[in-house]
Design an enzyme around this catalytic site. Structure first.
Site, PDB file in Angstrom:
ATOM      1  N   GLY A  53       0.771  -1.246   0.000  1.00 45.85           N
ATOM      2  CA  GLY A  53       0.000   0.000   0.000  1.00 45.85           C
ATOM      3  C   GLY A  53       0.797   1.288   0.000  1.00 45.85           C
ATOM      4  O   GLY A  53       0.258   2.340   0.336  1.00 45.85           O
ATOM      5  N   TRP A  55       1.969   2.975  -2.593  1.00 47.98           N
ATOM      6  CA  TRP A  55       1.474   3.910  -3.618  1.00 47.98           C
ATOM      7  C   TRP A  55       0.164   4.537  -3.130  1.00 47.98           C
ATOM      8  O   TRP A  55      -0.085   5.719  -3.338  1.00 47.98           O
ATOM      9  CB  TRP A  55       1.264   3.187  -4.964  1.00 47.98           C
ATOM     10  N   ASP A 133      -8.336 -10.459  -8.086  1.00 49.53           N
ATOM     11  CA  ASP A 133      -7.330 -10.742  -9.112  1.00 49.53           C
ATOM     12  C   ASP A 133      -7.617  -9.844 -10.316  1.00 49.53           C
ATOM     13  O   ASP A 133      -8.703  -9.937 -10.904  1.00 49.53           O
ATOM     14  CB  ASP A 133      -7.459 -12.226  -9.485  1.00 49.53           C
ATOM     15  N   ASP A 169       1.312  -1.218 -10.284  1.00 49.95           N
ATOM     16  CA  ASP A 169       2.692  -1.599  -9.947  1.00 49.95           C
ATOM     17  C   ASP A 169       2.777  -3.124  -9.910  1.00 49.95           C
ATOM     18  O   ASP A 169       3.555  -3.698  -9.171  1.00 49.95           O
ATOM     19  CB  ASP A 169       3.035  -0.984  -8.574  1.00 49.95           C
ATOM     20  N   LYS A 209       3.835  -0.532 -14.394  1.00 49.61           N
ATOM     21  CA  LYS A 209       5.163  -1.176 -14.426  1.00 49.61           C
ATOM     22  C   LYS A 209       5.256  -2.083 -15.648  1.00 49.61           C
ATOM     23  O   LYS A 209       4.304  -2.799 -15.975  1.00 49.61           O
ATOM     24  CB  LYS A 209       5.334  -1.988 -13.152  1.00 49.61           C
TER      25      LYS A 209
HETATM   26  C1  LIG Z   1       5.489  -4.699  -6.141  1.00 48.79           C
HETATM   27  S1  LIG Z   1       4.034  -5.144  -5.317  1.00 48.79           S
HETATM   28  C2  LIG Z   1       3.129  -3.650  -5.332  1.00 48.79           C
HETATM   29  C3  LIG Z   1       3.634  -2.643  -4.362  1.00 48.79           C
HETATM   30  C4  LIG Z   1       2.664  -1.515  -4.160  1.00 48.79           C
HETATM   31  N1  LIG Z   1       2.573  -0.680  -5.331  1.00 48.79           N
HETATM   32  C5  LIG Z   1       3.061  -0.644  -2.996  1.00 48.79           C
HETATM   33  O1  LIG Z   1       3.439   0.488  -3.230  1.00 48.79           O
HETATM   34  O2  LIG Z   1       2.998  -1.101  -1.853  1.00 48.79           O
HETATM   35  C6  LIG Z   1       3.207  -6.098  -6.507  1.00 48.79           C
HETATM   36  C7  LIG Z   1       1.830  -6.531  -6.101  1.00 48.79           C
HETATM   37  O3  LIG Z   1       1.188  -7.098  -7.243  1.00 48.79           O
HETATM   38  C8  LIG Z   1       0.203  -7.955  -6.718  1.00 48.79           C
HETATM   39  N2  LIG Z   1      -0.345  -8.801  -7.792  1.00 48.79           N
HETATM   40  C9  LIG Z   1       0.328  -9.703  -8.554  1.00 48.79           C
HETATM   41  N3  LIG Z   1      -0.537 -10.311  -9.395  1.00 48.79           N
HETATM   42  C10 LIG Z   1      -1.764  -9.783  -9.165  1.00 48.79           C
HETATM   43  C11 LIG Z   1      -3.053 -10.009  -9.717  1.00 48.79           C
HETATM   44  N4  LIG Z   1      -3.246 -10.911 -10.682  1.00 48.79           N
HETATM   45  N5  LIG Z   1      -4.111  -9.304  -9.237  1.00 48.79           N
HETATM   46  C12 LIG Z   1      -3.919  -8.391  -8.226  1.00 48.79           C
HETATM   47  N6  LIG Z   1      -2.721  -8.130  -7.676  1.00 48.79           N
HETATM   48  C13 LIG Z   1      -1.653  -8.824  -8.132  1.00 48.79           C
HETATM   49  C14 LIG Z   1       0.956  -8.721  -5.660  1.00 48.79           C
HETATM   50  O4  LIG Z   1       0.056  -9.336  -4.743  1.00 48.79           O
HETATM   51  C15 LIG Z   1       1.794  -7.612  -5.030  1.00 48.79           C
HETATM   52  O5  LIG Z   1       1.185  -7.132  -3.868  1.00 48.79           O
END
Ligand SMILES: C[S@@+](CC[C@H](N)C(=O)[O-])C[C@H]1O[C@@H](n2cnc3c(N)ncnc32)[C@H](O)[C@@H]1O
Length: 371
Positions: A53, A55, A133, A169, A209
């Site tokens: 969280g 962002w 998702d 992200d 990203k």
């Molecule tokens: C790098 S982290 C994000 C960090 C976030 N932007 C922050 O500032 O805290 C990547 C996130 O993508 C999520 N993610 C990956 N695949 C996903 C999907 N299919 N649906 C939703 N979230 C997904 C992961 O659970 C993870 O929390």
């Protein structure tokens, strides 16, 4: 690797804990904002793949609390530098003792922020969080409902009060198999774009990203079909050694006749109708000196005369203050320095069950089981 060793090897990990960010990713969004002024005029935002969280914290501090961080802080640093070089001017607000007047908080009215992630996310005041998702079609109506709870109509395929900005992200759990990682990442990007197409207002922005893999040019060209301006940016806090970068797309402008569809999402066989207005323009090489002293180089499109095969190259920008910490460097820390705990430990990490099972089986080598 211990906390303290990570503090040395990753300045942004340490800074995030010191400044109260849930993840070091916060600096990436702040540095993107410094360059692209992402939040100007923005009140409705969707934050995809948002956990833990950081962002959303940036969104909350800039839009809900009205703090001057990111671009606003960059602008005031520039103004201070001008003061040193040029001396005070009539436009520089000052107190009688010559000190600049302290910035007031400027919360914005009508802010709506929805954050989505596969993982549960600890609540943040003023932000609606959804555990879902983003690649699943059922997430689109969930998002539309969260955005417009009063006017939501399940038969609608787009938001009735559209949003100004979608940020994503998203990152899969990296396997180390590059082609697979790049493929899964591109699927996340398509899902994010499909959601953006359903909720963005004309002129809206999309920041996501990407992994700069082999055929990433194709992706830029596809984004260019629905956005007036597409640029690629590498914030200083993103390791130079990683293929991660961010697409910053501005001026949402889908081709005439295009309708976002939940039944046939982009990436599953959808063909965008050709739009002559959005033809890739040929550009000549040029050089422009911006007001802030930065020189922008336009490389120009490559081929002359071959309309069909024009390869469009997205401008690539490094962003964030170049004197800021280098994400790839290790820094010396004072001996007596206390290592802080992360601001928000993962609420339900995927490795939690594995740890529980290992503990039940007597630890890593079966030596810690109590008999
Ligand atoms: C790098 S982290 C994000 C960090 C976030 N932007 C922050 O500032 O805290 C990547 C996130 O993508 C999520 N993610 C990956 N695949 C996903 C999907 N299919 N649906 C939703 N979230 C997904 C992961 O659970 C993870 O929390």
């Amino acid at each position: 690797m211990g906390k303290s060793s990570k503090d040395k090897r990753d300045a942004y990990y340490r800074l995030a804990k010191e400044q109260g960010w849930r993840a070091r990713s916060a600096f990436k969004l702040l540095q993107l904002d410094e360059e692209f002024n992402l939040f100007e005029g923005v009140t409705r935002v969707v934050d995809l793949c948002a956990a833990p969280g950081s962002w959303s914290q940036v969104l909350s501090r800039i839009l809900i609390k009205g703090e001057s961080i990111g671009r606003a802080a960059w602008d005031s640093r520039q103004a201070k530098d001008r003061l040193i070089i040029d001396g005070p001017s009539i436009e520089d607000p000052q107190q009688p003792d010559g000190e600049p007047i302290k910035e007031e908080l400027k919360p914005r009215a009508g802010v709506k922020i929805v954050a989505i992630d596969l993982q549960p996310m600890s609540p943040l005041e003023g932000i609606t969080t959804l555990k879902a998702d983003i690649t699943h079609p059922s997430t689109v109506p969930l998002l539309l409902k969260a955005l417009d709870p009063d006017t939501f109509d399940p038969s609608m395929t787009s938001a009735s009060h559209p949003v100004d900005l979608v940020i994503s992200d998203g990152a899969p759990d990296v396997t180390g198999l590059h082609d697979l990682d790049i493929y899964v990442q591109s699927q996340l990007l398509w899902a994010a774009l499909n959601l953006a197409l359903c909720v963005l207002k004309p002129g809206g922005k999309f920041v996501a990203k990407i992994f700069r893999g082999k055929d990433v040019d194709l992706l830029y060209a596809q984004l260019r079909l629905v956005f007036e301006k597409v640029r690629v940016a590498k914030p200083r806090s993103s390791r130079a050694s990683s293929i991660e970068a961010f697409v910053v797309c501005e001026g949402f402008s889908p081709p005439n006749g295009f309708r976002a569809s939940l039944d046939n999402p982009l990436g599953a066989g959808t063909k965008l109708p050709p739009n002559p207005e959005l033809k890739v323009e040929k550009t000549k090489p040029s050089r422009r000196l911006r007001e802030d002293g930065i020189t922008e180089l336009e490389l120009g499109s490559e081929s002359e005369g071959d309309e069909e095969n024009v390869r469009w190259i997205a401008p690539f920008l490094a962003c964030g203050d170049l004197s800021a910490y280098d994400a790839d460097a290790s820094y010396h820390l004072p001996k007596d320095r206390q290592s802080l705990d992360p601001v928000q430990p993962p609420t339900a990490p995927p490795y939690k069950r594995a740890l529980e099972m290992r503990k039940a089986a007597g630890g890593a080598y079966g030596k810690t089981r109590k008999t």
